[in-house]
Design an enzyme around this catalytic site. Structure first.
Site, mmCIF file in Angstrom:
data_model
loop_
_atom_site.group_PDB
_atom_site.id
_atom_site.type_symbol
_atom_site.label_atom_id
_atom_site.label_comp_id
_atom_site.label_asym_id
_atom_site.label_seq_id
_atom_site.Cartn_x
_atom_site.Cartn_y
_atom_site.Cartn_z
ATOM 1 N N TYR A 88 -8.640 -9.281 -5.271
ATOM 2 C CA TYR A 88 -8.598 -9.974 -6.546
ATOM 3 C C TYR A 88 -9.345 -11.276 -6.394
ATOM 4 C CZ TYR A 88 -4.711 -6.978 -7.941
ATOM 5 O OH TYR A 88 -3.936 -5.912 -8.255
ATOM 6 N N HIS A 146 -7.774 -8.045 -13.402
ATOM 7 C CA HIS A 146 -7.677 -6.838 -12.577
ATOM 8 C C HIS A 146 -8.531 -7.004 -11.333
ATOM 9 C CE1 HIS A 146 -5.469 -4.465 -15.450
ATOM 10 N NE2 HIS A 146 -6.304 -4.807 -16.395
ATOM 11 N N LYS A 167 -13.169 -0.287 -10.753
ATOM 12 C CA LYS A 167 -13.218 -1.013 -9.498
ATOM 13 C C LYS A 167 -14.362 -0.442 -8.682
ATOM 14 C CE LYS A 167 -8.219 -1.417 -9.382
ATOM 15 N NZ LYS A 167 -8.124 -2.413 -10.413
#
Lengths: 385, 488
Positions: free
Chosen positions: A287, A295, A339
């Protein structure tokens, strides 16, 4: 709709400002400047000095003091409450459950359950609408007529939950009033049974680099020295079946604690907040500031690499042999949640070079190295221009 | 079947096959990354216009509902449409077909008659000795060397499969002309079917089935695909990758002057400072003011060796060191890149091809070997906003164009915003246009976004993984997280 967005933006802005205040410190140490006299100022550093217990069975350090748990979570997002999703919020959830009225602070678990219930209701509504539309189309096909369907299939953006019947209104208010008087005594009597769990990597990082955590041994109830902690963290990953009486004499450089710690320390030193990535088939999630802000950007998969191939058949974990189908799976899962997958290659020195003696001190970490490789899909049809 | 292929049809009906037309797009929705199937009911049958219709994908049903006649009807309609389209006879006009002869011993196809635009990006010219035909073997005829167009096996196979070339196999009967009059004059060999072409050409000259599948897939999308390794010394190679000039540019004159002074200072301070204590790596001392802030603490924490600059320990007992399947095989040029066959430009991408079932993930050694030969790419610049109306001539920069190895110079979009501030005192508009072209300094306000730079990495290697016919491409980027720290 613009009014709705503006009010939401204001709420979000307030929450963001609150979060910025609460989570202002990236590590548990706090630096202050205090004025002594005549314009001279003294720099002081505040060390919270938290305490925890080492549990080799769960391979974690337990921090039972709620004040220490709050400090460790708020300054760097270390650890996880064992009865909560992330932040230790079990006590406040119990308190909220006893109070019927809405309180200002809603924990993340409650927000999640409410959201999941709403989503389930939406999906049921949508499924019913689709089934009705399909039945209508089937009927139209059978009779040969084309009928314009009047059924609207709800979309996620515009669906609103059905209003509750108003009869339930007044009784709940009076009931809650009665209950509040009863519970005000009970609220103070709830014992917080939750503790904060730190992984060995997080705990060692806190102790070694900042000296803000002290660990007690569960058997002797005394503080463990740094050397003892270093050895204990490594041996807990080794074979515990009692076949080797002296695990400290059989330390190997490919110990999972060492490999994970090297990666953990490296990314922490660059300022990333690291949490467990088990939800997304990976080892760690990175993070930028913390889970409450945004997120995770990156999903880290640690790939240990032996420098000396003779070490490959070692009893501990060994290299991870990933097939292409497994890599595609992980990549797919992570790109679905926006991601980027990163393969973190940690090179393990050969056991001839780093002996068991050297593994008794953190000096052996200088023999490891960390490299990262980003994995993304390449779609030739889209990269044409 | 071969009789039909021998003499091309005079039928002019051009049926653009959906899988092989140049303008074919996936027609997929933006949310899905896969290639979509076609809606065969919307495809034109029979003689059509030259531009093919790009069909949109139909709606997917969630599950088979038993007893639904509507669903069955839709399915049957779609299936029939597909089979009808595939069953149609594929033809090509005899004015556009090329001809070639396959020589198995040198594994090349010699193109005798080249037609169409394919050969601007395929094939290379090779000088071969020709013997004058019809002379006695005992005399020594003067050997003339003349250049002829030759194709590699994958190029030839692609054209044959497409139907753009008709291939013959070399045979003695045709070269010595001993059986004159037995065959038509324009026959130069034994005709090859597509099946025979596959059987003959796959396996020659390092061409495996996986490599061919990747080649054909990329060619169908419009890319120009060439080989990295020269099969013969006459194969034109692109120039070597440019050296990272911008890395050199970072050191200014001031830095070069200060460097020895800084060096001496650090040497002196390390003499007096205590040695690095591995049991207490971070020394925080309020009195001396050491590490009394978050920035200095984070910097002091970075003592774990990291980065791709650290050399890997060589493994002499490594059995797979020589035969690593991860080697760059194809150079890829985007369709928009101006490609010249005789002097190819710097490639846009370099691709290695592996089979998913037999090869495992690349080890660090193999990945490093792939990265070593690649150049560094500058981080992707954010999309430039077109503010001034005078800059209409500049094309807007695409955000994800960071992969392009050729884009070394800063994007022209920055120039527009840089000049917008300075146009206030430039009187007439013709001079304004000139200054936009001349100002090449990048706008210092526009910096690359750290997340985008981290995701791209410094070097990009593309690996095509073929799993029983379907290729998937992965971009492996050499990451450098230490260049974009989040704190300190």
């Amino acid at each position: 709709m613009s009014r709705h967005r503006r009010s939401e933006g204001k709420k979000g802005g307030i929450r963001r400002a609150e979060n910025n205040k609460i989570y202002a410190h990236p590590i548990p140490l706090v630096f202050l400047q205090s004025y002594v006299a005549l314009g001279l100022s003294r720099h002081i550093v505040l060390n919270p000095c938290c305490e925890g217990y080492w549990d080799p069975l769960t391979r974690s350090v337990w921090v039972t003091n709620p004040k220490d748990s709050a400090i460790l979570w708020q300054r760097g997002f270390f650890g996880k409450g064992n009865l909560s999703r992330s932040e230790p919020s079990w006590l406040s959830r119990q308190v909220n459950a006893r109070k019927a009225a809405l309180s200002g602070k809603v924990t993340s678990e409650e927000i999640t359950t409410k959201r999941r219930e709403q989503r389930k209701r939406f999906k049921m509504d949508r499924a019913n609408a689709i089934a009705a539309a399909a039945a209508e189309a089937e009927e139209a096909f059978r009779t040969g007529k084309t009928v314009t369907s009047s059924i609207i299939i709800p979309s996620g953006a515009t669906w609103k939950p059905a209003e509750k019947t108003p009869e339930k209104g007044p009784p709940t208010i009076s009931q809650s009033n009665n209950r509040q008087e009863e519970d005000s005594g009970d609220l103070n009597s709830i014992v917080d049974v939750e503790h904060l769990q730190l992984t060995p990597q997080e705990a060692f990082f806190l102790i070694w680099c900042f000296d803000c955590l002290s660990i007690m041994s569960p058997q002797t109830d005394e503080g463990m020295s740094l050397q003892e902690i270093w050895i204990a963290f490594q041996t807990c990953y080794m074979d515990q079946r009692g076949l080797n009486p002296e695990p400290a004499l059989q330390l190997r450089p490919d110990n999972p604690f060492l490999v994970n710690y090297v990666a953990y320390h490296h990314y922490r030193s660059l300022g990333w907040t690291i949490k467990s990535g088990v939800k997304f088939c990976v080892d760690y999630l990175l993070y930028k500031r913390g889970p409450v802000f945004d997120h995770a950007e990156f999903a880290l998969l640690i790939c240990p690499t032996y420098e000396d191939l003779a070490d490959s058949d070692s009893p501990t974990r060994g290299t991870r042999d990933i097939s292409w189908s497994w890599l595609s799976t992980i990549n797919r899962v992570n790109s679905q949640v926006m991601k980027t997958l990163i393969l973190c290659y940690v090179t393990i020195p050969s056991s001839a070079l780093v002996t068991t003696e050297m593994l008794g001190s953190p000096k052996c970490l200088a023999y490891y190295s960390v490299r990262e490789v980003t994995v993304r899909r390449f779609i030739p049809a889209r990269m044409r221009d | 079947m071969d009789d039909i292929l021998e003499l091309p049809n005079a039928d002019v009906s051009k049926l653009q096959e959906p899988g092989q037309g140049e303008g074919f797009d996936d027609g997929n929705s933006s949310a899905d990354e896969e290639e979509g199937g076609l809606d065969w009911t919307k495809l034109p049958l029979g003689p059509t216009a030259s531009r093919p219709v790009i069909p949109k994908r139909g709606d997917k049903e969630y599950e088979p509902t038993s007893g639904s006649n509507l669903q069955k009807h839709y399915l049957e309609r779609a299936r029939d449409a597909m089979f009808d389209t595939l069953r149609a006879e594929r033809t090509i006009s005899n004015k556009t077909i090329s001809y070639g002869v396959w020589y198995p011993n040198i594994a090349r196809v010699h193109v005798t008659l080249a037609r169409g635009g394919h050969f601007t990006s395929m094939g290379h010219s090779v000088p071969r000795p020709t013997s004058a035909s019809g002379t006695n073997q005992h005399d020594a005829p003067p050997e003339r060397v003349h250049k002829r167009l030759e194709l590699l096996p994958e190029e030839a196979l692609y054209l044959v499969e497409r139907g753009a070339m008709f291939c013959w196999k070399e045979h003695d009967l045709f070269t010595t002309n001993a059986q004159q009059g037995l065959f038509p004059d324009d026959m130069e060999g034994v005709p090859m079917s597509v099946q025979q072409a596959y059987a003959e050409m796959i396996g020659k000259e390092d061409l495996t089935l996986e490599r061919y599948q990747v080649y054909a897939y990329l060619k169908r999308l419009g890319y120009v695909v060439t080989r990295v390794k020269q099969p013969t010394p006459l194969y034109p190679l692109p120039p070597p990758y440019p050296s990272p000039f911008f890395a050199v540019q970072r050191k200014s004159l001031l830095q070069m002057v200060l460097y020895p002074i800084r060096f001496m200072i650090t040497r002196i301070t390390t003499l007096f400072a205590p040695a690095f204590n591995w049991w207490k790596p971070i020394r925080i001392s309020p009195l001396l003011g050491i590490n009394m802030g978050y920035r200095s603490i984070f910097r002091a924490l970075r003592f774990i060796p990291h980065g791709h600059g650290i050399p890997l320990k060589a493994n002499p007992k490594h059995p797979q060191a020589e035969e690593s399947p991860y080697v760059h095989f194809f150079n890829l040029y985007k369709p928009s890149t101006p490609y010249k066959k005789t002097s190819p430009p710097v490639p846009d991408f370099a691709i290695s091809v592996v089979s998913a079932r037999t090869t495992s993930m690349p080890t660090l050694v193999e990945l490093t070997a792939l990265f070593d030969v690649l150049p560094e790419i500058p981080p992707p610049m954010p999309r430039a906003r077109q503010k001034t109306p005078t800059s209409g001539g500049e094309k807007p920069q695409i955000k994800t164009a960071g992969n392009d190895l050729q884009s070394k110079t800063p994007n022209p979009g920055n120039v527009a915003s840089a000049s917008s501030t300075s146009t206030s005192w430039f009187p007439p508009w013709p001079f304004r246009q000139q200054t936009i072209r001349q100002a090449v300094k990048p706008n210092p306000e526009r910096r690359p976004h750290p997340m985008a730079a981290l995701k791209q990495g410094k070097k990009v290697a593309i690996i095509a993984v073929v799993d029983a016919g379907s290729p998937s491409f992965f971009r492996f980027g050499q990451g450098e997280f230490s260049e974009w720290p989040m704190a300190g």
